[in-house]
Design an enzyme around this catalytic site. Structure first.
Site, PDB file in Angstrom:
ATOM      1  N   ASP A   8      99.754  88.296  73.384  1.00  0.00           N
ATOM      2  CA  ASP A   8     101.109  88.591  73.860  1.00  0.00           C
ATOM      3  C   ASP A   8     101.367  90.097  73.830  1.00  0.00           C
ATOM      4  O   ASP A   8     100.808  90.810  72.999  1.00  0.00           O
ATOM      5  CB  ASP A   8     102.115  87.852  72.956  1.00  0.00           C
ATOM      6  CG  ASP A   8     103.480  87.734  73.603  1.00  0.00           C
ATOM      7  OD1 ASP A   8     103.633  88.099  74.787  1.00  0.00           O
ATOM      8  OD2 ASP A   8     104.413  87.276  72.917  1.00  0.00           O
ATOM      9  N   HIS A  25      98.355  93.770  82.059  1.00  0.00           N
ATOM     10  CA  HIS A  25      97.420  92.643  82.166  1.00  0.00           C
ATOM     11  C   HIS A  25      95.992  93.131  82.403  1.00  0.00           C
ATOM     12  O   HIS A  25      95.038  92.554  81.897  1.00  0.00           O
ATOM     13  CB  HIS A  25      97.847  91.687  83.293  1.00  0.00           C
ATOM     14  CG  HIS A  25      99.181  91.037  83.053  1.00  0.00           C
ATOM     15  ND1 HIS A  25      99.520  90.492  81.828  1.00  0.00           N
ATOM     16  CD2 HIS A  25     100.254  90.822  83.869  1.00  0.00           C
ATOM     17  CE1 HIS A  25     100.760  89.987  81.908  1.00  0.00           C
ATOM     18  NE2 HIS A  25     101.218  90.180  83.130  1.00  0.00           N
ATOM     19  N   LEU A 120      78.462  81.529  71.267  1.00  0.00           N
ATOM     20  CA  LEU A 120      79.924  81.421  71.159  1.00  0.00           C
ATOM     21  C   LEU A 120      80.402  80.595  72.347  1.00  0.00           C
ATOM     22  O   LEU A 120      79.834  80.694  73.432  1.00  0.00           O
ATOM     23  CB  LEU A 120      80.556  82.816  71.249  1.00  0.00           C
ATOM     24  CG  LEU A 120      82.091  82.862  71.334  1.00  0.00           C
ATOM     25  CD1 LEU A 120      82.707  82.594  69.957  1.00  0.00           C
ATOM     26  CD2 LEU A 120      82.591  84.229  71.841  1.00  0.00           C
TER      27      LEU A 120
END
Ligand code: FPP
Length: 224
Positions: A8, A25, A120
């Site tokens: 956020d 962004h 991962l």
């Protein structure tokens, strides 16, 4: 270990720099790359789930939504080589049937090309909302006429279907202290960390500090 992050603060970061929200962004996407690379090099971390687009994010201005869709498509195209280099498996949770066919195909292709990696698993939550996910899981159980049990609900969540375990550590950046419909079922016993750092300023070093703190916490899972 499964780490889930609510990324956020991109908009506030951009505003503070006098830039357009979309710039936040763009930098946010670079941070996604740094954090994923860090996690792929840390043997203790097996799952990293990132909240990239929520079921509520459609309410944003049309141009911002379009920008985020395009950013995601370009990112997957460009970063495929990084997934391969770092042996990272790509997964998605959320209802992507609302996305363009092009983006859906890109997602499918990225999953297909990384499916055998296991250093991962990076999970992107896309058009994801926990209530929507739980509702869809229960619908599946009803359709299959299966018993409503905790185990069956878990198995039929988007996470369960993709063999993604419960969350151990949840992090939210930007100082907000709420879950915003993120992995509500899966964080039942997670440790939570809230940092004031805005996502574009978040670093592998800060993540490492949080992990060290996490290890000091005593998890009792309801026992004593
Ligand atoms: C929250 O910041 C961030 C989002 C809603 C989108 C998350 C997207 C990225 C980090 C970049 C793209 C991701 C990938 C995987 C390529 P906000 O816009 O809500 O910030 P604000 O609360 O300060 O307005």
């Amino acid at each position: 270990m499964h780490i889930a992050i609510i990324m956020d603060g991109n908009g506030r970061w951009a505003k503070a720099q006098g830039k357009n929200r979309t710039e936040g962004h763009k930098i946010g996407a670079k941070v996604v790359k740094d954090i994923t690379t860090y996690c792929s090099n840390n043997e203790e971390i097996k799952y990293l789930t990132l909240y990239a687009f929520s079921t509520e994010n459609w309410k944003r201005p049309k141009l911002e939504v379009e920008f985020l869709m395009k950013l995601l498509d370009n990112w997957l195209k460009k970063e495929l080589e990084t997934y391969i280099k770092n042996e990272v498996k790509f997964e998605v949770i959320g209802d992507i049937s609302k996305f363009s066919k092009k983006l859906q195909n890109r997602i499918k292709e990225t999953k297909e090309k990384t499916k055998n990696f296991n250093r991962l698993t990076q999970v992107l939550a896309l058009n994801y909302g926990s209530r929507d996910e739980i509702t869809r899981a229960i619908k599946r159980l009803c359709d299959k006429n299966e018993e409503i049990t905790e185990e069956n609900i878990s198995k039929n969540l988007d996470t369960g279907i993709n063999n993604i375990p419960d969350v151990d550590l949840l992090i939210r950046t930007s100082g907000e202290v709420r879950l915003s419909n993120y992995l509500l079922w899966q964080v039942a016993y997670a440790e939570m960390f809230f940092t004031p750092t805005l996502w574009p300023d978040f670093t592998p070093q800060e993540l490492n500090n949080i992990i060290q703190d996490f290890k000091k916490r005593e998890r009792r899972f309801g026992g004593i």
